[in-house]
Design a protein around this motif. Structure first.
Motif, PDB file in Angstrom:
ATOM      1  N   PRO A 162      34.211  38.238  23.567  1.00 12.96           N
ATOM      2  CA  PRO A 162      35.312  37.289  24.367  1.00 12.96           C
ATOM      3  C   PRO A 162      36.477  37.004  23.081  1.00 12.96           C
ATOM      4  CG  PRO A 162      33.171  37.219  24.952  1.00 12.96           C
ATOM      5  CD  PRO A 162      32.902  37.939  23.672  1.00 12.96           C
ATOM      6  N   ALA A 163      37.226  36.550  23.325  1.00 10.73           N
ATOM      7  CA  ALA A 163      38.345  35.773  22.366  1.00 10.73           C
ATOM      8  C   ALA A 163      37.562  34.542  22.114  1.00 10.73           C
ATOM      9  CB  ALA A 163      39.740  35.469  22.798  1.00 10.73           C
ATOM     10  N   PRO A 164      37.588  34.019  21.155  1.00 10.74           N
ATOM     11  CA  PRO A 164      37.190  33.032  20.543  1.00 10.74           C
ATOM     12  C   PRO A 164      37.282  31.390  21.349  1.00 10.74           C
ATOM     13  CG  PRO A 164      38.129  33.848  18.906  1.00 10.74           C
ATOM     14  CD  PRO A 164      38.379  34.643  19.757  1.00 10.74           C
ATOM     15  N   THR A 165      36.450  30.166  21.665  1.00  6.38           N
ATOM     16  CA  THR A 165      37.174  29.534  22.864  1.00  6.38           C
ATOM     17  C   THR A 165      36.789  28.279  21.724  1.00  6.38           C
ATOM     18  OG1 THR A 165      34.744  29.246  23.739  1.00  6.38           O
ATOM     19  CG2 THR A 165      36.603  30.303  24.578  1.00  6.38           C
ATOM     20  N   LYS A 166      35.611  27.885  20.427  1.00  9.59           N
ATOM     21  CA  LYS A 166      36.536  26.909  19.803  1.00  9.59           C
ATOM     22  C   LYS A 166      37.752  26.364  19.254  1.00  9.59           C
ATOM     23  CE  LYS A 166      33.172  25.452  15.662  1.00  9.59           C
ATOM     24  NZ  LYS A 166      32.805  25.947  14.583  1.00  9.59           N
ATOM     25  N   ALA A 167      36.761  25.040  19.894  1.00 11.45           N
ATOM     26  CA  ALA A 167      38.467  24.533  19.255  1.00 11.45           C
ATOM     27  C   ALA A 167      39.195  24.110  18.063  1.00 11.45           C
ATOM     28  CB  ALA A 167      38.680  22.561  19.981  1.00 11.45           C
ATOM     29  N   GLY A 168      39.826  23.608  17.126  1.00  8.96           N
ATOM     30  CA  GLY A 168      40.016  24.017  15.847  1.00  8.96           C
ATOM     31  C   GLY A 168      40.260  25.573  15.152  1.00  8.96           C
ATOM     32  N   LEU A 169      40.171  25.571  13.567  1.00  8.90           N
ATOM     33  CA  LEU A 169      40.298  26.519  13.263  1.00  8.90           C
ATOM     34  C   LEU A 169      38.751  27.384  12.724  1.00  8.90           C
ATOM     35  CD1 LEU A 169      42.107  28.596  10.989  1.00  8.90           C
ATOM     36  CD2 LEU A 169      41.292  27.030   9.484  1.00  8.90           C
ATOM     37  N   VAL A 170      38.913  28.259  13.177  1.00  7.78           N
ATOM     38  CA  VAL A 170      37.477  29.395  13.124  1.00  7.78           C
ATOM     39  C   VAL A 170      38.201  30.713  11.894  1.00  7.78           C
ATOM     40  CG1 VAL A 170      35.835  30.544  13.479  1.00  7.78           C
ATOM     41  CG2 VAL A 170      36.775  28.579  15.104  1.00  7.78           C
ATOM     42  N   LEU A 171      37.259  30.613  11.522  1.00  7.67           N
ATOM     43  CA  LEU A 171      37.504  31.550   9.813  1.00  7.67           C
ATOM     44  C   LEU A 171      36.461  32.208   9.741  1.00  7.67           C
ATOM     45  CD1 LEU A 171      39.197  29.753   7.610  1.00  7.67           C
ATOM     46  CD2 LEU A 171      40.234  31.081   8.489  1.00  7.67           C
ATOM     47  N   ASN A 172      36.220  33.756  10.409  1.00  9.76           N
ATOM     48  CA  ASN A 172      35.141  34.467  10.023  1.00  9.76           C
ATOM     49  C   ASN A 172      34.736  35.307   8.941  1.00  9.76           C
ATOM     50  OD1 ASN A 172      32.387  36.116  10.823  1.00  9.76           O
ATOM     51  ND2 ASN A 172      32.674  36.120  12.172  1.00  9.76           N
ATOM     52  N   PRO A 173      34.505  34.743   7.441  1.00  7.11           N
ATOM     53  CA  PRO A 173      34.384  35.709   6.290  1.00  7.11           C
ATOM     54  C   PRO A 173      33.751  36.625   6.477  1.00  7.11           C
ATOM     55  CG  PRO A 173      32.650  33.722   5.879  1.00  7.11           C
ATOM     56  CD  PRO A 173      33.341  33.841   7.436  1.00  7.11           C
ATOM     57  N   GLU A 174      32.920  37.265   7.460  1.00  3.11           N
ATOM     58  CA  GLU A 174      32.412  38.434   7.814  1.00  3.11           C
ATOM     59  C   GLU A 174      33.173  39.117   8.177  1.00  3.11           C
ATOM     60  OE1 GLU A 174      28.676  37.974   9.504  1.00  3.11           O
ATOM     61  OE2 GLU A 174      27.724  36.929   7.881  1.00  3.11           O
ATOM     62  N   THR A 175      33.924  39.233   9.463  1.00  2.00           N
ATOM     63  CA  THR A 175      35.292  40.299   9.890  1.00  2.00           C
ATOM     64  C   THR A 175      36.508  39.713   9.367  1.00  2.00           C
ATOM     65  OG1 THR A 175      34.932  38.624  11.786  1.00  2.00           O
ATOM     66  CG2 THR A 175      32.940  40.064  11.979  1.00  2.00           C
ATOM     67  N   TRP A 176      35.879  38.832   8.629  1.00  2.00           N
ATOM     68  CA  TRP A 176      37.980  38.525   8.221  1.00  2.00           C
ATOM     69  C   TRP A 176      38.727  38.223  10.038  1.00  2.00           C
ATOM     70  CZ3 TRP A 176      39.848  38.126   3.295  1.00  2.00           C
ATOM     71  CH2 TRP A 176      38.954  38.600   2.088  1.00  2.00           C
ATOM     72  N   ARG A 177      38.197  37.571  10.240  1.00  2.00           N
ATOM     73  CA  ARG A 177      39.033  37.285  11.939  1.00  2.00           C
ATOM     74  C   ARG A 177      38.936  35.973  11.268  1.00  2.00           C
ATOM     75  NH1 ARG A 177      39.386  41.962  15.201  1.00  2.00           N
ATOM     76  NH2 ARG A 177      38.539  43.558  14.611  1.00  2.00           N
ATOM     77  N   ALA A 178      40.280  35.513  12.139  1.00  2.00           N
ATOM     78  CA  ALA A 178      40.513  33.688  12.634  1.00  2.00           C
ATOM     79  C   ALA A 178      41.190  33.352  13.593  1.00  2.00           C
ATOM     80  CB  ALA A 178      41.332  33.218  11.149  1.00  2.00           C
ATOM     81  N   SER A 179      41.062  32.166  14.309  1.00  2.00           N
ATOM     82  CA  SER A 179      41.613  31.453  15.313  1.00  2.00           C
ATOM     83  C   SER A 179      41.762  30.633  15.160  1.00  2.00           C
ATOM     84  CB  SER A 179      40.567  32.279  16.570  1.00  2.00           C
ATOM     85  OG  SER A 179      39.461  31.498  16.643  1.00  2.00           O
ATOM     86  N   LEU A 180      42.623  30.562  16.141  1.00  2.00           N
ATOM     87  CA  LEU A 180      43.232  28.668  15.900  1.00  2.00           C
ATOM     88  C   LEU A 180      42.921  27.584  17.353  1.00  2.00           C
ATOM     89  CD1 LEU A 180      43.949  26.147  14.766  1.00  2.00           C
ATOM     90  CD2 LEU A 180      46.421  26.756  15.576  1.00  2.00           C
ATOM     91  N   ASN A 181      42.435  26.566  17.793  1.00  2.00           N
ATOM     92  CA  ASN A 181      41.873  26.731  19.386  1.00  2.00           C
ATOM     93  C   ASN A 181      41.430  27.875  20.116  1.00  2.00           C
ATOM     94  OD1 ASN A 181      42.171  24.218  18.704  1.00  2.00           O
ATOM     95  ND2 ASN A 181      44.789  24.078  18.499  1.00  2.00           N
ATOM     96  N   GLY A 182      40.923  29.157  20.112  1.00  2.00           N
ATOM     97  CA  GLY A 182      40.974  30.299  20.216  1.00  2.00           C
ATOM     98  C   GLY A 182      42.021  30.938  21.052  1.00  2.00           C
ATOM     99  N   GLN A 183      42.611  30.672  19.889  1.00  2.00           N
ATOM    100  CA  GLN A 183      44.314  31.747  19.156  1.00  2.00           C
ATOM    101  C   GLN A 183      43.480  32.690  18.533  1.00  2.00           C
ATOM    102  OE1 GLN A 183      47.730  30.695  21.426  1.00  2.00           O
ATOM    103  NE2 GLN A 183      46.980  28.830  20.726  1.00  2.00           N
ATOM    104  N   LYS A 184      43.955  33.793  18.631  1.00  2.27           N
ATOM    105  CA  LYS A 184      43.732  35.002  17.702  1.00  2.27           C
ATOM    106  C   LYS A 184      44.356  34.406  16.330  1.00  2.27           C
ATOM    107  CE  LYS A 184      43.876  39.807  15.950  1.00  2.27           C
ATOM    108  NZ  LYS A 184      43.788  41.218  16.704  1.00  2.27           N
ATOM    109  N   LEU A 185      44.329  34.482  15.176  1.00  3.58           N
ATOM    110  CA  LEU A 185      45.374  34.347  14.633  1.00  3.58           C
ATOM    111  C   LEU A 185      45.395  35.087  13.820  1.00  3.58           C
ATOM    112  CD1 LEU A 185      47.088  31.897  12.663  1.00  3.58           C
ATOM    113  CD2 LEU A 185      45.110  30.976  11.510  1.00  3.58           C
ATOM    114  N   ASP A 186      46.209  35.608  13.572  1.00  2.80           N
ATOM    115  CA  ASP A 186      46.090  37.017  12.134  1.00  2.80           C
ATOM    116  C   ASP A 186      47.022  36.876  10.826  1.00  2.80           C
ATOM    117  OD1 ASP A 186      46.191  39.293  14.374  1.00  2.80           O
ATOM    118  OD2 ASP A 186      47.978  38.535  15.268  1.00  2.80           O
ATOM    119  N   LEU A 187      46.261  37.180  10.120  1.00  2.00           N
ATOM    120  CA  LEU A 187      46.559  36.276   8.776  1.00  2.00           C
ATOM    121  C   LEU A 187      46.140  37.678   7.288  1.00  2.00           C
ATOM    122  CD1 LEU A 187      44.104  33.916   8.667  1.00  2.00           C
ATOM    123  CD2 LEU A 187      46.680  33.965   8.623  1.00  2.00           C
ATOM    124  N   THR A 188      46.357  38.042   6.960  1.00  2.00           N
ATOM    125  CA  THR A 188      46.711  39.143   5.397  1.00  2.00           C
ATOM    126  C   THR A 188      45.278  38.589   5.118  1.00  2.00           C
ATOM    127  OG1 THR A 188      47.506  38.022   4.002  1.00  2.00           O
ATOM    128  CG2 THR A 188      49.311  39.678   5.326  1.00  2.00           C
TER     129      THR A 188
END
Length: 236
Positions: free
Chosen positions: A136-162
């Motif tokens: 499910p969509a991440p719910t952790k507050a703040g900035l979350v960066l997952n180097p294994e999947t190259w996925r990022a979120s900010l306050n639980g919202q998907k952050l589309d980064l190159t």
């Protein structure tokens, strides 16, 4: 478990098939639907990059030879902006070695003619290697960066980064408050990327700021005139 506490339903993965052989594309769509996946078909490459990057596609099946824009170009365009899983297909056996040699970043390759069941198996294998897709969509507050999947979120919202934006933001966020010079950012975030120059850092920073601001009207990146940049997460 009560009905009021049921977990959110995870939607089936949406697969975009860019294939100009209409009969093959329709067969693949039927197999995907039977495998509990959503399928969308495109017969040429002209608008394929924009559609693939629209945000609701989970994996792209991309033919090499396409009218409009060829598969190699589409793959390059997507990899410059996204880590969207890509399986490339080709009707020429000799192209497989060339594709592998180019290292375009596709997750897998298939040579025609192939079994639709084989493609389904490859799709499932690629998606399993992307564990964040099934969460499910991440719910952790703040900035979350997952180097294994190259996925990022900010306050639980998907952050589309190159990929470059991700590497740059991850480098700064790992040491909040530290001021990085452009050269330091080049050496730390892009050690093996000869195509990145110190002044392109400014362009990447501008893009990151826009994407962060779009999600929460925040700008945690501080510019230090004549020196560089620092990541300072909001407090409170």
């Amino acid at each position: 478990m009560t009905h009021g506490s049921l977990p959110p339903r995870i939607p089936p993965p949406r697969i975009l098939i860019v294939e100009d052989e209409g009969a093959l594309a329709e067969v693949l769509r039927d197999y995907l639907l039977a495998a509990d996946m959503q399928a969308e078909l495109m017969a040429e490459g002209t608008d394929a990059t924009d559609r693939a990057l629209a945000g609701d596609i989970d994996l792209l099946v991309l033919d090499l030879m396409l009218p409009g824009v060829d598969g190699l170009t589409i793959c390059r365009q997507i990899r410059a902006r996204s880590d969207l899983p890509i399986i490339m297909t080709t009707a020429r056996v000799e192209e497989i070695d060339r594709l592998l040699g180019l290292e375009l970043g596709a997750d897998d390759y298939l040579c025609k003619p192939y079994s639709p069941r084989e493609l389904i198996a490859r799709i499932k294998a690629v998606l399993r290697r992307r564990p964040a897709l099934a969460d499910p969509a991440p719910t952790k507050a703040g900035l979350v960066l997952n180097p294994e999947t190259w996925r990022a979120s900010l306050n639980g919202q998907k952050l589309d980064l190159t990929r470059r934006e991700f590497a740059l933001l991850r480098t700064m966020a790992a040491r909040p408050g530290q001021v990085f010079s452009r050269q330091h950012l080049l050496d730390s975030a892009f050690p093996d990327d000869a195509d990145v120059f110190d002044r392109t850092i400014d362009s990447h920073i501008r893009n990151i700021r826009k994407k962060l601001a779009a999600l929460g009207d925040v700008d945690p990146i501080r510019s230090v005139y004549g020196v560089g940049y620092a990541y300072e997460p909001p407090t409170g």
